[in-house]
Design a protein around this motif. Structure first.
Motif, PDB file in Angstrom:
ATOM      1  N   ALA A  72     -13.680 -23.867  83.866  1.00 27.29           N
ATOM      2  CA  ALA A  72     -13.236 -22.641  83.190  1.00 27.29           C
ATOM      3  C   ALA A  72     -11.954 -22.095  83.820  1.00 27.29           C
ATOM      4  CB  ALA A  72     -14.337 -21.592  83.238  1.00 27.29           C
ATOM      5  N   ASP A  73     -11.163 -21.463  82.979  1.00 26.30           N
ATOM      6  CA  ASP A  73      -9.911 -20.879  83.466  1.00 26.30           C
ATOM      7  C   ASP A  73     -10.124 -19.438  83.931  1.00 26.30           C
ATOM      8  OD1 ASP A  73      -9.967 -19.290  81.161  1.00 26.30           O
ATOM      9  OD2 ASP A  73      -8.568 -20.567  80.079  1.00 26.30           O
ATOM     10  N   ALA A  74      -9.060 -18.826  84.404  1.00 26.59           N
ATOM     11  CA  ALA A  74      -9.127 -17.476  84.984  1.00 26.59           C
ATOM     12  C   ALA A  74      -9.595 -16.431  83.973  1.00 26.59           C
ATOM     13  CB  ALA A  74      -7.775 -17.078  85.565  1.00 26.59           C
ATOM     14  N   LEU A  75      -9.305 -16.628  82.685  1.00 29.96           N
ATOM     15  CA  LEU A  75      -9.748 -15.659  81.685  1.00 29.96           C
ATOM     16  C   LEU A  75     -11.266 -15.567  81.607  1.00 29.96           C
ATOM     17  CD1 LEU A  75      -7.237 -16.271  78.747  1.00 29.96           C
ATOM     18  CD2 LEU A  75      -7.385 -14.273  80.249  1.00 29.96           C
ATOM     19  N   VAL A  76     -11.935 -16.624  81.999  1.00 33.10           N
ATOM     20  CA  VAL A  76     -13.397 -16.625  82.017  1.00 33.10           C
ATOM     21  C   VAL A  76     -13.894 -16.240  83.416  1.00 33.10           C
ATOM     22  CG1 VAL A  76     -15.480 -18.000  81.619  1.00 33.10           C
ATOM     23  CG2 VAL A  76     -13.433 -18.413  80.231  1.00 33.10           C
ATOM     24  N   TRP A  77     -13.275 -16.821  84.433  1.00 29.89           N
ATOM     25  CA  TRP A  77     -13.715 -16.593  85.806  1.00 29.89           C
ATOM     26  C   TRP A  77     -13.592 -15.139  86.247  1.00 29.89           C
ATOM     27  CZ3 TRP A  77     -16.306 -18.856  89.644  1.00 29.89           C
ATOM     28  CH2 TRP A  77     -16.497 -20.236  89.614  1.00 29.89           C
TER      29      TRP A  77
END
Length: 142
Positions: A72-77
């Motif tokens: 997952a990318d930062a938008l999810v993390w």
């Protein structure tokens, strides 16, 4: 959608439902039930929130594994890290202060209202918003 992102979204929305059901529905309504005294309500609340926080900790651990496996990318993390941090602060910082007051009330003392309760509610709101954002981001990333 990637299976691990779907798992991430599912865990996130399940956790969201737990927070809404317990913190925003059960907890305030419990004190309106006939025959529920403040000490009885506090005793029930301690049991319920200890169990819920344990479940949340388990969900957080599984969520981190799913996030890693999903790549997952930062938008999810980021929002989910905020939710996990809010939970950690509730358990490590706020709950001990709440326990002091409930211990006093359960011992029959006339303890003043605790401002820690407002802190717990504030962290619940932060956690709820972060979980919704993280879940939506997981769905959008898939």
């Amino acid at each position: 959608m990637d299976g691990w992102l779907a798992t991430t979204a599912g865990i996130t929305f399940f956790w969201t439902g737990v927070v809404v059901a317990i913190s925003f529905i059960e907890a305030p309504l419990k004190f309106r039930a006939p025959g529920i005294t403040v000490p009885l309500g506090l005793g029930i609340g301690r049991l319920v929130f200890r169990a819920v926080n344990s479940l949340e900790a388990l969900l957080a651990m599984v969520l981190v594994v799913a996030l890693v496996l999903a790549g997952a990318d930062a938008l999810v993390w980021v929002p989910l890290a905020v939710a996990i941090a809010a939970l950690a602060l509730q358990v490590v910082v706020v709950r001990p202060a709440l326990s002091k007051r409930s211990d006093a009330v359960l011992a029959g003392e006339d303890a003043p209202r605790s401002h820690a309760h407002l802190g717990y509610v504030a962290f619940e709101c932060v956690k709820l918003i972060a979980l919704v954002l993280g879940g939506v981001s997981a769905l959008a990333s898939g």
